[in-house]
Design a protein around this motif. Structure first.
Motif, PDB file in Angstrom:
ATOM      1  N   THR A  68      56.483 -36.270 -79.577  1.00 53.52           N
ATOM      2  CA  THR A  68      55.380 -36.717 -78.749  1.00 53.52           C
ATOM      3  C   THR A  68      55.958 -37.889 -77.745  1.00 53.52           C
ATOM      4  O   THR A  68      57.226 -38.336 -78.103  1.00 53.52           O
ATOM      5  N   GLU A  99      53.507 -30.736 -73.192  1.00 53.76           N
ATOM      6  CA  GLU A  99      52.235 -29.688 -73.531  1.00 53.76           C
ATOM      7  C   GLU A  99      51.546 -30.546 -74.541  1.00 53.76           C
ATOM      8  O   GLU A  99      51.895 -31.334 -75.291  1.00 53.76           O
ATOM      9  N   MET A 100      50.156 -30.399 -74.577  1.00 53.72           N
ATOM     10  CA  MET A 100      49.347 -31.057 -75.436  1.00 53.72           C
ATOM     11  C   MET A 100      49.583 -30.389 -76.819  1.00 53.72           C
ATOM     12  O   MET A 100      50.075 -29.428 -77.022  1.00 53.72           O
ATOM     13  N   SER A 101      49.683 -31.656 -77.898  1.00 49.22           N
ATOM     14  CA  SER A 101      49.999 -31.372 -79.129  1.00 49.22           C
ATOM     15  C   SER A 101      49.068 -30.359 -79.727  1.00 49.22           C
ATOM     16  O   SER A 101      47.951 -30.458 -79.610  1.00 49.22           O
ATOM     17  N   SER A 102      49.370 -29.434 -80.553  1.00 45.84           N
ATOM     18  CA  SER A 102      48.534 -28.523 -81.135  1.00 45.84           C
ATOM     19  C   SER A 102      48.054 -29.005 -82.301  1.00 45.84           C
ATOM     20  O   SER A 102      46.993 -28.692 -82.982  1.00 45.84           O
ATOM     21  N   THR A 103      48.478 -30.140 -82.917  1.00 41.77           N
ATOM     22  CA  THR A 103      47.894 -30.987 -84.013  1.00 41.77           C
ATOM     23  C   THR A 103      47.129 -32.097 -83.704  1.00 41.77           C
ATOM     24  O   THR A 103      46.338 -32.469 -84.533  1.00 41.77           O
ATOM     25  N   ASP A 104      47.115 -32.576 -82.570  1.00 46.07           N
ATOM     26  CA  ASP A 104      46.444 -33.850 -82.169  1.00 46.07           C
ATOM     27  C   ASP A 104      46.425 -34.047 -80.638  1.00 46.07           C
ATOM     28  O   ASP A 104      47.307 -34.051 -79.717  1.00 46.07           O
ATOM     29  N   ARG A 105      45.243 -33.491 -80.318  1.00 45.31           N
ATOM     30  CA  ARG A 105      44.813 -33.116 -78.977  1.00 45.31           C
ATOM     31  C   ARG A 105      44.862 -34.418 -78.045  1.00 45.31           C
ATOM     32  O   ARG A 105      44.786 -34.501 -76.809  1.00 45.31           O
TER      33      ARG A 105
END
Length: 161
Positions: A68, A99-105
């Motif tokens: 992140t 890219e946007m995190s898949s676990t925390d938008r």
């Protein structure tokens, strides 16, 4: 007594001791500046990278799958604003993805592209060659002694390694 001025912790020490510490500090700053300038020039000339961009790529190379922006900021020990600008430029250069995190938008993950990995690998060769040129006239034993002293300082100071 309440009206008695507090003494600065260094006032009781000899001026020679204080001068020595100042000389150490100024020597470290000078050396850092010289090596930073040489590395920055070499990386820019050979790979089109600033030392700041190289540092971002180095952190991402150590973390397959990316990290992140917050993690990157912590590892680089810089503010989020500094990281955002570097990331934006590296994405534009095609060296990393964001890219946007898949676990925390609310967070974004950055990672090396294959082009970024190729440029980083080339930059590592340039980086190592420049460091070797900087230190080639210093015997290994002396470099080990300097490293030992710096490791001790890092271990003593708050926030050290």
């Amino acid at each position: 007594m309440a009206d008695e001025p507090t003494r600065h912790p260094l006032l009781g020490r000899s001026s020679r001791s204080r001068r020595r510490e100042l000389r150490v500090w100024l020597s470290m700053l000078s050396l850092h500046g010289e090596i930073f300038t040489r590395l920055n020039r070499a990386l820019s000339s050979a790979c089109g990278l600033s030392i700041a961009k190289f540092d971002v790529l180095a952190q991402l190379d150590r973390c397959p799958g990316g990290m992140t922006l917050g993690q990157l900021s912590q590892r680089l020990k810089v503010t989020g604003g500094n990281v955002s600008g570097l990331v934006r430029r590296l994405v534009a250069d095609g060296l990393i993805t964001r890219e946007m995190s898949s676990t925390d938008r609310r967070s974004f993950v950055v990672d090396l592209t294959s082009a970024g990995k190729t440029v980083f690998d080339q930059a590592c060769i340039v980086h190592q060659a420049e460091l070797e040129a900087c230190f080639k006239s210093i015997p290994t034993r002396e470099l080990d002694a300097v490293l030992h002293a710096l490791d001790r300082l890092n271990g003593i100071l708050p926030g050290g390694r």
